[in-house]
Design a protein around this motif. Structure first.
Motif, PDB file in Angstrom:
ATOM      1  N   ILE A  88      15.433  20.307   6.031  1.00 17.68           N
ATOM      2  CA  ILE A  88      16.258  19.919   4.887  1.00 17.68           C
ATOM      3  C   ILE A  88      17.594  20.651   4.985  1.00 17.68           C
ATOM      4  CG2 ILE A  88      16.429  20.112   2.343  1.00 17.68           C
ATOM      5  CD1 ILE A  88      13.369  19.669   2.260  1.00 17.68           C
ATOM      6  N   PHE A  90      15.720  13.632   5.158  1.00 20.73           N
ATOM      7  CA  PHE A  90      15.236  13.845   3.792  1.00 20.73           C
ATOM      8  C   PHE A  90      16.386  13.846   2.774  1.00 20.73           C
ATOM      9  CE2 PHE A  90      14.739  16.775   0.262  1.00 20.73           C
ATOM     10  CZ  PHE A  90      13.624  16.257  -0.367  1.00 20.73           C
ATOM     11  N   THR A 119       9.451  14.812   2.813  1.00 18.57           N
ATOM     12  CA  THR A 119       9.170  15.118   4.214  1.00 18.57           C
ATOM     13  C   THR A 119       7.660  14.959   4.463  1.00 18.57           C
ATOM     14  OG1 THR A 119       8.979  17.475   3.680  1.00 18.57           O
ATOM     15  CG2 THR A 119      11.133  16.712   4.464  1.00 18.57           C
ATOM     16  N   GLU A 128       0.073  24.436   8.156  1.00 23.99           N
ATOM     17  CA  GLU A 128       1.045  23.639   8.915  1.00 23.99           C
ATOM     18  C   GLU A 128       2.236  24.520   9.322  1.00 23.99           C
ATOM     19  OE1 GLU A 128       3.613  20.799   6.759  1.00 23.99           O
ATOM     20  OE2 GLU A 128       2.016  20.803   5.251  1.00 23.99           O
ATOM     21  N   GLY A 161      12.505  24.150  -4.324  1.00 23.29           N
ATOM     22  CA  GLY A 161      11.829  24.043  -5.610  1.00 23.29           C
ATOM     23  C   GLY A 161      10.743  25.106  -5.769  1.00 23.29           C
ATOM     24  N   PHE A 170       0.650  22.577  -1.847  1.00 24.69           N
ATOM     25  CA  PHE A 170       0.997  23.104  -3.177  1.00 24.69           C
ATOM     26  C   PHE A 170       1.587  22.055  -4.107  1.00 24.69           C
ATOM     27  CE2 PHE A 170       5.659  23.180  -3.076  1.00 24.69           C
ATOM     28  CZ  PHE A 170       5.928  23.025  -1.723  1.00 24.69           C
TER      29      PHE A 170
HETATM   30  N1  F0G Z   1       5.921  24.002   2.860  1.00 25.18           N
HETATM   31  C1  F0G Z   1       5.479  22.729   2.890  1.00 25.18           C
HETATM   32  C2  F0G Z   1       4.173  22.465   3.553  1.00 25.18           C
HETATM   33  C3  F0G Z   1       6.236  21.699   2.303  1.00 25.18           C
HETATM   34  O1  F0G Z   1       5.794  20.452   2.330  1.00 25.18           O
HETATM   35  C4  F0G Z   1       7.473  22.011   1.698  1.00 25.18           C
HETATM   36  C5  F0G Z   1       8.298  20.971   1.110  1.00 25.18           C
HETATM   37  C6  F0G Z   1       7.868  23.350   1.682  1.00 25.18           C
HETATM   38  C7  F0G Z   1       7.070  24.318   2.277  1.00 25.18           C
HETATM   39  C8  F0G Z   1       9.123  23.785   1.044  1.00 25.18           C
HETATM   40  O2  F0G Z   1       9.049  23.755  -0.339  1.00 25.18           O
HETATM   41  O3  F0G Z   1      10.911  22.196  -0.746  1.00 25.18           O
HETATM   42  O4  F0G Z   1       9.925  23.531  -2.593  1.00 25.18           O
HETATM   43  O5  F0G Z   1      11.295  24.624  -0.818  1.00 25.18           O
HETATM   44  N2  F0G Z   1       8.055  19.743   1.193  1.00 25.18           N
HETATM   45  C9  F0G Z   1       8.784  18.683   0.481  1.00 25.18           C
HETATM   46  C10 F0G Z   1       8.112  17.348   0.668  1.00 25.18           C
HETATM   47  C11 F0G Z   1      10.238  18.682   0.716  1.00 25.18           C
HETATM   48  O6  F0G Z   1       8.774  16.311   0.574  1.00 25.18           O
HETATM   49  O7  F0G Z   1       6.909  17.312   0.861  1.00 25.18           O
HETATM   50  P1  F0G Z   1      10.383  23.518  -1.192  1.00 25.18           P
END
Ligand code: F0G
Length: 355
Positions: free
Chosen positions: A245, A136, A87, A289, A192, A62
């Motif tokens: 996180i 992170f 991450t 994932e 976010g 996303f």
């Molecule tokens: N799902 C996936 C696959 C993500 O990569 C992330 C966040 C989240 C859920 C959570 O979303 O942070 O907006 O609450 N990934 C971030 C990254 C932190 O660095 O790729 P969130």
């Protein structure tokens, strides 16, 4: 450039902070499938369960929705470099858009903890990758310091343009369903995305595109659940590395989404996450994932605890593609490949034994 009229930015320009000075860029983000559950929903008594397949975005998560707006604004400001902590998925997305639009990307990641596919993406797109012996939260804190002293655009979700772009997923859900869902279930890491979805639902409601608002149900992993526990977690732990996180930047946004929608933010165990992750592949043919499966794990818990969802329209957001984390998949699939000679008789013998 007329082909770019189909871009996410152009499609939702009335809702985005863009002007005629903002370049209308795209890598084909957005427009992801909203797929109705065939088996898992009915097995839970939920006849109207849908999955929003955000893993179908160009870099497999996303993040591309928000990144396209953040990078467009960076280009508008004539920035030459972008930076993020990650991450994994943010860094993959940032480095892809940077490569395409001639920017340098610098990514700071916890070196031990990124899923293989994500780091491979950043390498392939040519990012400058710096691994830290830390998590992170520490990486994000360093990135906040870097932008104080260097002329470089920060593209984590504390950049408001990221939230603006990500809110378009809510618009698509309503555009596809023709109405708002009753419940939206979503993983929460840096928080976010839950903030962005809630903003999107409110904006569509205010402009008359929907008749109400969904209840927001956010789920964190048990070992990385600062919002649920109400305190910063110094050393978060979970199999769902994307949401490992301990101090979410959009903590307040998540609380607002929860409280204004009369929803909830709860946690799920790693076992529950893997169980949901496996059910999605085996019952639905959907490979997401582990972090993404928290939205489904949370729903399963609610139903098992007696919440009646039978008449409700529920959307679970599946945030990222399962191919990003082949190691977790291999560990949990429990199969090895049987190799035989290229001989029909041998193969029939094997198939017979499997009966
Ligand atoms: N799902 C996936 C696959 C993500 O990569 C992330 C966040 C989240 C859920 C959570 O979303 O942070 O907006 O609450 N990934 C971030 C990254 C932190 O660095 O790729 P969130």
């Amino acid at each position: 450039m007329s082909f770019n009229n189909k871009s996410l930015i152009n499609k939702y320009k009335d809702y985005l902070p863009i002007s005629n000075k903002t370049p209308n860029i795209t890598l084909g983000e957005g427009g992801t499938p909203l797929v109705r559950s065939m088996n898992l929903g009915p097995s839970l008594g939920c006849q109207r369960l849908f999955f929003k397949l955000e893993g179908c975005n160009p870099t497999g998560s996303f993040k591309d929705r928000g990144m396209v707006v953040a990078v467009a604004k960076a280009l508008e400001k004539k920035k030459k470099k972008i930076v993020c902590a990650s991450t994994g998925n943010t860094s993959a997305s940032a480095s892809a858009y940077a490569a395409r639009y001639g920017l340098d990307s610098i990514i700071i990641v916890p070196s031990e903890e990124i899923a293989l596919g994500k780091i491979v993406q950043a390498m392939a797109y040519g990012a400058k990758i710096i691994g830290i012996n830390g998590n992170f939260d520490q990486a994000l804190s360093i990135v906040r310091n870097i932008v104080e002293i260097m002329d470089i655009e920060l593209v984590n979700s504390i950049n408001p343009y990221r939230i603006e772009g990500q809110k378009t997923a809510s618009f698509e859900i309503i555009d596809d369903l023709g109405i708002q869902p009753d419940f939206l279930s979503i993983p929460v890491g840096n928080a976010g995305n839950i903030t962005a979805y809630w903003k999107g639902f409110k904006e569509y409601f205010e402009s008359g595109k929907s008749t109400g608002l969904p209840k927001m149900m956010g789920f964190q992993a048990e070992g990385a659940a600062p919002i649920v526990k109400g305190e910063i977690i110094q050393d978060p732990k979970t199999v769902a590395s994307a949401i490992k996180i301990g101090n979410p930047a959009s903590w307040t946004g998540a609380l607002e989404a929860r409280d204004e929608s009369e929803g909830l933010i709860d946690s799920v165990s790693d076992d529950q996450i893997i169980n949901a992750y496996m059910k999605l592949t085996r019952l639905e043919g959907i490979f997401c994932e582990p972090a993404s499966a928290t939205s489904v794990a949370g729903l399963i818990n609610l139903v098992n605890n007696g919440l009646d969802m039978s008449e409700k329209t529920i959307v679970c957001v599946l945030t990222g593609n399962g191919l990003k984390d082949p190691e977790t998949s291999q560990k949990n699939s429990g199969f090895s490949i049987q190799t035989v000679d290229p001989n029909l008789h041998e193969i029939l013998k094997l198939l017979k034994n499997q009966k």
